[in-house]
Design a protein around this motif. Structure first.
Motif, short mmCIF file in Angstrom:
data_model
loop_
_atom_site.label_atom_id
_atom_site.label_comp_id
_atom_site.label_asym_id
_atom_site.label_seq_id
_atom_site.Cartn_x
_atom_site.Cartn_y
_atom_site.Cartn_z
N ALA A 5 -1.21 2.75 -5.46
CA ALA A 5 -1.14 3.27 -4.09
C ALA A 5 -2.46 3.90 -3.69
CB ALA A 5 0.00 4.27 -3.98
N LEU A 6 -3.10 4.62 -4.60
CA LEU A 6 -4.40 5.23 -4.29
C LEU A 6 -5.47 4.17 -4.05
CD1 LEU A 6 -4.48 8.23 -6.76
CD2 LEU A 6 -4.25 8.31 -4.29
N VAL A 7 -5.45 3.11 -4.83
CA VAL A 7 -6.43 2.04 -4.65
C VAL A 7 -6.21 1.35 -3.30
CG1 VAL A 7 -7.15 -0.22 -5.51
CG2 VAL A 7 -6.84 1.67 -7.10
N ILE A 8 -4.97 1.10 -2.95
CA ILE A 8 -4.67 0.46 -1.66
C ILE A 8 -5.08 1.37 -0.51
CG2 ILE A 8 -2.79 -0.31 -0.17
CD1 ILE A 8 -1.44 -1.39 -2.72
N ALA A 9 -4.77 2.67 -0.61
CA ALA A 9 -5.15 3.62 0.44
C ALA A 9 -6.67 3.69 0.58
CB ALA A 9 -4.58 4.99 0.15
N LEU A 10 -7.37 3.69 -0.52
CA LEU A 10 -8.83 3.71 -0.48
C LEU A 10 -9.38 2.44 0.16
CD1 LEU A 10 -11.43 5.21 -1.27
CD2 LEU A 10 -11.35 3.96 -3.43
N ALA A 11 -8.78 1.30 -0.16
CA ALA A 11 -9.22 0.04 0.43
C ALA A 11 -9.01 0.04 1.94
CB ALA A 11 -8.48 -1.13 -0.20
N PHE A 12 -7.85 0.53 2.39
CA PHE A 12 -7.59 0.60 3.83
C PHE A 12 -8.58 1.54 4.51
CE2 PHE A 12 -3.06 -0.86 3.25
CZ PHE A 12 -3.26 -2.05 3.92
N THR A 13 -8.90 2.63 3.85
CA THR A 13 -9.84 3.59 4.43
C THR A 13 -11.24 3.00 4.56
OG1 THR A 13 -8.58 5.40 3.46
CG2 THR A 13 -10.80 5.89 4.18
N LEU A 14 -11.68 2.32 3.53
CA LEU A 14 -13.04 1.77 3.55
C LEU A 14 -13.16 0.55 4.45
CD1 LEU A 14 -14.01 2.11 -0.21
CD2 LEU A 14 -14.72 3.54 1.71
#
Length: 78
Positions: A7-16
């Motif tokens: 979930a953290l990786v996906i959230a970071l990807a969406f943010t970037l």
């Protein structure tokens, strides 16, 4: 733990990968016009007002996660 990391990786990807967004509605942006200094200050104000609710929400989630089984945090019960 694996799901939290995913979930953290996906959230970071969406943010970037997200477009640069402004923290304001369309009406606020239209009323400000081309006043970029005031628009920037409004965005900072919105983000500052967002910090306390997010902090409270995260604190509640952390407490609920730690006490989800009703036992002590370290695994030993008194």
């Amino acid at each position: 733990m694996r799901y939290v990391l995913m979930a953290l990786v996906i959230a970071l990807a969406f943010t970037l990968l997200a477009e640069s967004t402004m923290a304001q509605c369309v009406m606020c942006r239209a009323s400000l016009g081309n006043n970029s200094v005031f628009m920037r200050n409004l965005n900072i104000g919105v983000l500052v007002l967002l910090v306390p609710p997010v902090t409270m929400f995260c604190s509640i989630i952390i407490v609920a996660y730690r006490h989800r089984k009703g036992g002590a945090v370290d695994g030993t019960e008194e």
